[in-house]
Design an enzyme around this catalytic site. Structure first.
Site, PDB file in Angstrom:
ATOM      1  N   LYS B  46      -3.327  28.134  -4.068  1.00  0.00           N
ATOM      2  CA  LYS B  46      -5.430  27.881  -3.950  1.00  0.00           C
ATOM      3  C   LYS B  46      -5.292  28.532  -2.118  1.00  0.00           C
ATOM      4  O   LYS B  46      -4.090  29.085  -1.417  1.00  0.00           O
ATOM      5  CB  LYS B  46      -4.497  26.492  -3.599  1.00  0.00           C
ATOM      6  CG  LYS B  46      -5.059  25.579  -2.855  1.00  0.00           C
ATOM      7  CD  LYS B  46      -6.492  25.812  -3.744  1.00  0.00           C
ATOM      8  CE  LYS B  46      -8.246  25.095  -2.907  1.00  0.00           C
ATOM      9  NZ  LYS B  46      -9.295  25.594  -3.736  1.00  0.00           N
ATOM     10  N   GLY B  47      -6.371  29.013  -2.455  1.00  0.00           N
ATOM     11  CA  GLY B  47      -7.001  28.914  -0.840  1.00  0.00           C
ATOM     12  C   GLY B  47      -6.358  28.706   0.214  1.00  0.00           C
ATOM     13  O   GLY B  47      -7.201  27.033   0.694  1.00  0.00           O
ATOM     14  N   CYS B 131     -17.269  33.348   1.144  1.00  0.00           N
ATOM     15  CA  CYS B 131     -17.422  31.803   2.350  1.00  0.00           C
ATOM     16  C   CYS B 131     -18.504  32.677   3.133  1.00  0.00           C
ATOM     17  O   CYS B 131     -18.604  33.392   4.278  1.00  0.00           O
ATOM     18  CB  CYS B 131     -16.364  31.484   2.891  1.00  0.00           C
ATOM     19  SG  CYS B 131     -14.858  32.753   3.097  1.00  0.00           S
ATOM     20  N   THR B 194     -16.095  32.464  -8.609  1.00  0.00           N
ATOM     21  CA  THR B 194     -16.964  31.743  -9.239  1.00  0.00           C
ATOM     22  C   THR B 194     -18.837  32.525  -9.330  1.00  0.00           C
ATOM     23  O   THR B 194     -19.229  32.340  -8.086  1.00  0.00           O
ATOM     24  CB  THR B 194     -17.592  30.183  -9.248  1.00  0.00           C
ATOM     25  OG1 THR B 194     -17.432  29.950  -7.639  1.00  0.00           O
ATOM     26  CG2 THR B 194     -15.339  29.747  -9.745  1.00  0.00           C
ATOM     27  N   GLY B 218     -14.938  28.857 -16.690  1.00  0.00           N
ATOM     28  CA  GLY B 218     -14.341  28.916 -17.300  1.00  0.00           C
ATOM     29  C   GLY B 218     -15.076  30.585 -18.906  1.00  0.00           C
ATOM     30  O   GLY B 218     -15.265  31.059 -18.722  1.00  0.00           O
TER      31      GLY B 218
END
Ligand code: FAD
Ligand code: FMN
Lengths: 262, 304
Positions: B46-47, B131, B194, B218
């Site tokens: 996880k980031g 980010c 994403t 997905g």
């Protein structure tokens, strides 16, 4: 926790839009704790991608049953499953409700389909009362869904939104009335819409009764890796005095006095 | 004869090309009862940020046709707790750990890299550059080639570990960013993160996600990902790791054929926690059926 395909034994409408699905599975039946849930992979070819969380409604011998309400595409597709069809299931998941000593009376407070996880408790525990609110008499799930559990009428307090059964009004008002009489040696377990549970937490606080609430959130994975379903829980060790806990893994059951409602 | 699934990402070797994607596999241990973690090629955690973060308000996720949107906001335990609580478990695994990290300033990336440099049993760092830079008006560092390059240089300066740089697909020309991070010293590139998206509740006319803007992942994103990876493979010399909508061995093969040296499985872990293992088995079956002994004979064989 198991990941397996179960074979649907029964999938039947018990009240309008409310279904009971059951299957036989020894491992899951033996592993289950009250208030835990499973994540179902519903295949309908139409993009129900994520698994759907459904509480374990009841376990009797090796038979596990789920009680669900059709509210959208996933639960709709679930209602179409036929006897003999397979379904991928992940669970039991979450922490569930704590074990309570027999001398305490457990007040079960259910709103609508929030009744689902309580059958197992009513079956296994003796000292309980049920405060059960729903919209209309047609949604009363105690008969049909849980008809073989023995109880006395005095154990049950019913309210409906339209007065078609029990008392017209809020289930939380009934709960308060009851606690006003006597709040000694009680503990509250609740499951239902958030506004109802927020009120339950307030009443519990007012009468100094410990409450455990089963929160509902949209879930991604069910095992605490995506952090998609979180709730604000008090934690004095954190800079702001709270932290986001994962409803699927750290919950779904949290103590009412630890939840921060926004 | 035994099948060879080993692949190289520059200076490091993975026992097979199947990795897990950051944010979809926690810190690995959550899956310990569901799959054999030692069978995986790699695990991207996880980031991780410098400080522990609580993340965005709820709701954070919603299902969409063939995919999902998320705006978690990097809820994570922070680098120090990662090192103390999570790393001891991960370092024992045969799967190589990639410490995915993110920050809001170039300097902070450096500080994180320095801390990670002290971990001797990891595969590398994975730098999530998509980010906002709070020192530069909040511009997304992954969309600006100069900023992306300075992040990579800062990380390289502070660690001798393999530096994998994770790219965002939300740019006008991915080739420019890929080239910039390669020149800045990246050892490999992973993509895609994403795709930005939005979903509206027609009853309330509000966003279904509290943060409004969220990231799509997905199966729905797979074709977009394959195309972007193909472009990047044709632009840089460093190895590329393919991510985006992979849920079966067939999906994984598409990425390998266009030139990805390894792949990461993300959202599929949610609805099929055994996806990685099934992909691995499927790759082996494909190799047997096609009389391929070495998975490297598949990589980059796209016929254009
Ligand atoms: C721990 C847990 C236990 C549960 N147990 C039961 C149970 O025993 N029986 C039962 O009937 N249901 C239960 N639920 C709720 C059930 O998971 C949802 O009703 C189901 O996922 C809806 O899926 P759907 O595809 O039919 O609806 P969708 O098509 O996804 O949604 C229909 C509508 O409902 C809303 N919605 C969907 N899921 C949620 C949610 N989780 N929270 C708030 N709004 C939502 C959507 O925004 C939309 O407006 C439980 C949920 C949790 C988290
Ligand atoms: C819930 C969720 C959380 C994510 N968190 C991170 C993260 O912390 N860091 C990161 O680099 N990518 C993160 N991602 C992106 C994935 O690693 C991956 O790049 C993306 O989802 C596309 O792959 P997929 O379609 O297989 O999921 C996250 C994705 C999801 C769905």
């Amino acid at each position: 926790m198991f990941l397996k395909n179960i074979v649907v034994e029964k999938n039947k409408e018990v009240k309008s839009d409310h279904f009971i699905m059951s299957f036989k599975d020894k491992e899951i039946a033996e592993d289950v704790r009250k208030g835990q849930f499973v994540e179902l992979k519903i295949n309908d070819g139409l993009g129900n991608l994520l698994r759907k969380p459904i509480s374990i409604h009841d376990v009797y011998e090796n038979k596990v049953s789920l009680l669900y309400k059709v509210i959208g595409k996933g639960t709709k597709a679930l209602s179409k499953y036929k006897k003999g069809e397979e379904l991928s299931i992940l669970g039991p998941l979450g922490n569930g409700f704590p074990n309570i000593a027999d001398d305490k009376e457990i007040l079960l407070v259910a709103g609508g389909i929030g009744f689902a996880p309580f059958s197992l408790i009513m079956r296994e525990v003796k000292n309980w009362k049920l405060f059960y609110g729903f919209r209309d008499a047609s949604e009363f799930l105690l008969e049909g869904a849980t008809s073989d559990i023995h109880y006395e009428n005095e154990q049950i307090f019913i309210t409906t939104d339209n007065g078609s059964m029990g008392t017209k009004g809020f289930v939380t008002d009934k709960l308060e009335e009851y606690l006003r009489e006597n709040s000694q040696n009680k503990i509250i377990f609740s499951c239902g819409p958030n506004i109802m549970m927020k009120k339950v937490a307030e009443i519990a606080n007012q009468y100094n009764v410990v409450s455990y609430l089963s929160l509902e959130e949209y879930m991604g994975c069910g095992i605490g890796v995506c952090a998609g379903c979180v709730a604000k829980i008090k934690n004095p060790d954190k800079p702001d005095g709270w932290e986001f806990k994962k409803v699927c893994k750290d919950g779904p059951v949290f103590r009412g006095d630890e939840i921060i409602w926004d | 004869m035994g099948l060879n699934l080993k692949v190289n990402l520059g200076n490091i070797e993975l026992q097979n090309p199947v990795m897990t994607a950051s944010g979809t596999f926690g810190y690995g241990d959550e899956f310990e009862k569901l799959i054999d973690l030692n069978a995986l090629g790699g695990i991207s955690i996880k980031g991780t940020t410098l400080e522990e973060r609580q993340g965005n308000p709820m709701p954070r996720i919603i299902e969409t046709s063939g995919g999902m949107l998320n705006a978690i906001g990097f809820q994570n335990v922070g680098i120090d707790r990662f090192i103390k609580e999570k790393y001891p478990y991960l370092k024992k695994l045969k799967a190589k750990t990639f410490v995915n990290m993110t920050a809001n300033t170039v300097e902070e990336f450096g500080v994180l890299a320095k801390k990670i440099d002290e971990l001797d049993q990891i595969g590398g760092v994975e730098v999530n550059i998509s980010c906002p830079n709070i020192k530069a008006g909040g511009i997304n560092m992954g969309t600006d080639s100069k900023m992306a390059a300075s992040v990579v240089r800062e990380v390289k300066k502070n660690t001798s570990h393999h530096v994998m740089v994770k790219l965002t697909p939300n740019v006008t020309d991915i080739k420019v960013i890929a080239k910039a991070v390669e020149e800045a010293g990246a050892d490999s590139i992973s993509l895609i993160n994403t795709l930005v998206g939005m979903a509206v509740d027609i009853k309330t006319r509000k966003s279904k996600i509290a943060n409004v803007i969220s990231g799509l992942s997905g199966p729905a994103v797979k074709p977009v990902a394959v195309k972007l990876i193909w472009e990047v493979v044709n632009t840089v010399k460093i190895p590329v790791v393919g991510i985006g909508g992979i849920s079966t061995a067939e999906d994984a093969l598409e990425f390998l054929i266009v030139g990805a040296s390894a792949i990461q499985v993300g959202t599929a872990n949610f609805y099929n926690p055994r996806a990685t293992i099934e992909i691995l088995e499927g790759l082996k079956s494909y190799m047997k059926e096609n009389k391929i002994n070495d998975i490297n004979e598949v990589i980059g064989t796209f016929e254009s």
